[in-house]
Design an enzyme around this catalytic site. Structure first.
Site, mmCIF file in Angstrom:
data_model
loop_
_atom_site.group_PDB
_atom_site.id
_atom_site.type_symbol
_atom_site.label_atom_id
_atom_site.label_comp_id
_atom_site.label_asym_id
_atom_site.label_seq_id
_atom_site.Cartn_x
_atom_site.Cartn_y
_atom_site.Cartn_z
ATOM 1 N N ASP A 141 6.120 -1.443 -1.337
ATOM 2 C CA ASP A 141 5.240 -0.703 -2.247
ATOM 3 C C ASP A 141 3.889 -1.405 -2.397
ATOM 4 O OD1 ASP A 141 5.404 0.413 -5.735
ATOM 5 O OD2 ASP A 141 4.484 1.322 -3.956
ATOM 6 N N LYS A 144 -0.664 -0.096 1.920
ATOM 7 C CA LYS A 144 0.030 0.848 2.813
ATOM 8 C C LYS A 144 -0.158 0.483 4.285
ATOM 9 C CE LYS A 144 0.973 2.246 -1.096
ATOM 10 N NZ LYS A 144 2.127 1.536 -1.720
ATOM 11 N N ASP A 169 7.913 3.273 -0.517
ATOM 12 C CA ASP A 169 7.252 4.208 -1.430
ATOM 13 C C ASP A 169 6.000 4.784 -0.749
ATOM 14 O OD1 ASP A 169 5.576 4.046 -4.656
ATOM 15 O OD2 ASP A 169 6.750 5.645 -3.747
ATOM 16 N N ASN A 170 5.560 5.946 -1.194
ATOM 17 C CA ASN A 170 4.262 6.526 -0.814
ATOM 18 C C ASN A 170 4.108 6.908 0.642
ATOM 19 O OD1 ASN A 170 3.375 3.859 -2.822
ATOM 20 N ND2 ASN A 170 3.148 5.974 -3.548
ATOM 21 N N GLU A 199 4.019 9.651 -8.547
ATOM 22 C CA GLU A 199 4.372 9.293 -9.931
ATOM 23 C C GLU A 199 3.481 10.022 -10.954
ATOM 24 O OE1 GLU A 199 3.918 7.089 -7.500
ATOM 25 O OE2 GLU A 199 2.420 5.605 -7.967
HETATM 26 O O1 LIG Z 1 -2.157 1.682 -3.335
HETATM 27 C C1 LIG Z 1 -1.027 1.719 -3.822
HETATM 28 N N1 LIG Z 1 -0.260 0.656 -3.873
HETATM 29 C C2 LIG Z 1 -0.777 -0.589 -3.375
HETATM 30 C C3 LIG Z 1 -0.148 -1.646 -4.188
HETATM 31 C C4 LIG Z 1 -0.484 -2.885 -4.064
HETATM 32 C C5 LIG Z 1 0.172 -3.894 -4.888
HETATM 33 O O2 LIG Z 1 0.607 -4.943 -4.052
HETATM 34 C C6 LIG Z 1 -0.397 -5.939 -4.064
HETATM 35 S S1 LIG Z 1 -0.960 -6.157 -2.482
HETATM 36 C C7 LIG Z 1 0.086 -7.237 -1.701
HETATM 37 C C8 LIG Z 1 1.270 -7.705 -2.243
HETATM 38 C C9 LIG Z 1 2.021 -8.582 -1.480
HETATM 39 N N2 LIG Z 1 1.637 -8.971 -0.252
HETATM 40 C C10 LIG Z 1 0.498 -8.494 0.266
HETATM 41 C C11 LIG Z 1 -0.301 -7.632 -0.441
HETATM 42 C C12 LIG Z 1 -1.512 -5.497 -4.961
HETATM 43 O O3 LIG Z 1 -2.035 -6.569 -5.666
HETATM 44 C C13 LIG Z 1 -0.812 -4.498 -5.844
HETATM 45 O O4 LIG Z 1 -0.145 -5.116 -6.915
HETATM 46 C C14 LIG Z 1 -0.519 2.982 -4.418
HETATM 47 C C15 LIG Z 1 -1.430 4.000 -4.633
HETATM 48 C C16 LIG Z 1 -0.995 5.188 -5.206
HETATM 49 N N3 LIG Z 1 -1.950 6.228 -5.394
HETATM 50 O O5 LIG Z 1 -1.595 7.328 -5.869
HETATM 51 O O6 LIG Z 1 -3.154 5.999 -5.089
HETATM 52 C C17 LIG Z 1 0.336 5.385 -5.585
HETATM 53 C C18 LIG Z 1 1.244 4.358 -5.359
HETATM 54 O O7 LIG Z 1 2.565 4.505 -5.706
HETATM 55 C C19 LIG Z 1 0.842 3.154 -4.776
HETATM 56 O O8 LIG Z 1 1.781 2.200 -4.563
HETATM 57 MG MG LIG Z 2 3.772 3.000 -4.797
#
Ligand SMILES: O=C(NC/C=C/[C@H]1O[C@@H](Sc2ccncc2)[C@H](O)[C@@H]1O)c1cc([N+](=O)[O-])cc(O)c1O
Ligand SMILES: [Mg+2]
Length: 214
Positions: A141, A144, A169-170, A199
């Site tokens: 998650d 992406k 997810d996603n 979500e």
């Molecule tokens: O962008 C999305 N998720 C990216 C999440 C990223 C998470 O993981 C780390 S990156 C990391 C962590 C560990 N290792 C490397 C990098 C970031 O600091 C954040 O906490 C997202 C976007 C939407 N949306 O609707 O736009 C909906 C969703 O459910 C999503 O998950």
């Molecule tokens: Mg997500």
């Protein structure tokens, strides 16, 4: 100074959830995100699919990529058997600081090891640092465009065994096209799509469950 959304989400947990009750923490975050501010937690609808996969796998070792505020960390941990371990990787120190407090409020810190850093750096160190041989379940998650490279890295590092489950997810929104193509076409995976919604919205999204065949 202005608070951040994760700080306001933590405030809602501390105000509305019962200490030591992980499901009340999950409920408080979902209420906050539905009534006050959207946030990128897996959410209640996809969360039920996550719950059913976790319960079916009953994993001893779980890897979560992308902790954010700890919503899915708490949701998964609340379903784990007594000595199971969940390692969750978070890149952003501000998010990690909030997640630690959410995890502590839920009272699941004994099952969770939050590691601050990037998945690409930490996946190769899992065995030497945490004594994990393989993961029974991986929840993807995070960024992406990291789903596919990190899956290949887990294969290379021998962290997946015959029957390991990847739950992503996603896969529709925001979408992970290269990952989806890989797990659906590779002879080393048996993949299944669970249709749902992004979500707290009516937009289509879903989870892809892929069994590593070894
Ligand atoms: O962008 C999305 N998720 C990216 C999440 C990223 C998470 O993981 C780390 S990156 C990391 C962590 C560990 N290792 C490397 C990098 C970031 O600091 C954040 O906490 C997202 C976007 C939407 N949306 O609707 O736009 C909906 C969703 O459910 C999503 O998950
Ligand atoms: Mg997500």
């Amino acid at each position: 100074t202005q608070s951040t959304r994760p700080q306001r989400l933590l405030g809602a947990v501390q105000k509305n959830a019962t200490r030591g009750d992980p499901r009340s923490v999950v409920q408080a975050i979902d209420q906050f995100c539905r009534q006050k501010e959207w946030a990128m937690n897996v959410g209640d609808e996809k969360g039920c699919i996550l719950d059913s996969v976790v319960s079916e796998v009953n994993p001893a070792t779980v890897l979560e990529l992308g902790t954010y505020c700890g919503y899915s960390t708490v949701r998964i941990a609340s379903l784990l058997p007594p000595h199971a371990k969940l390692i969750t990787l978070e890149f952003n120190p501000d998010f990690a600081a909030i997640a630690r407090q959410v995890i502590a409020w839920a009272g699941v810190e004994d099952k969770v090891h939050l590691v601050e850093g990037a998945s690409g750096d930490w996946i190769p160190k899992m065995t030497e640092q945490f004594g994990v041989k393989t993961f029974d379940l991986v929840f993807l998650d995070h960024w992406k465009d990291r789903y596919l490279p990190d899956t290949m890295l887990m294969e290379e590092c021998g962290l997946l065994r015959k029957g390991s489950i990847l739950l992503a997810d996603n896969v529709i929104c925001p979408g992970t096209p290269d990952y989806l193509e890989y797990v659906r076409s590779s002879l080393r995976y048996e993949s299944q799509y669970f249709k749902s919604h992004l979500e707290y919205t009516k937009v289509e999204d879903g989870l892809e469950k892929s069994v590593f065949l070894g």
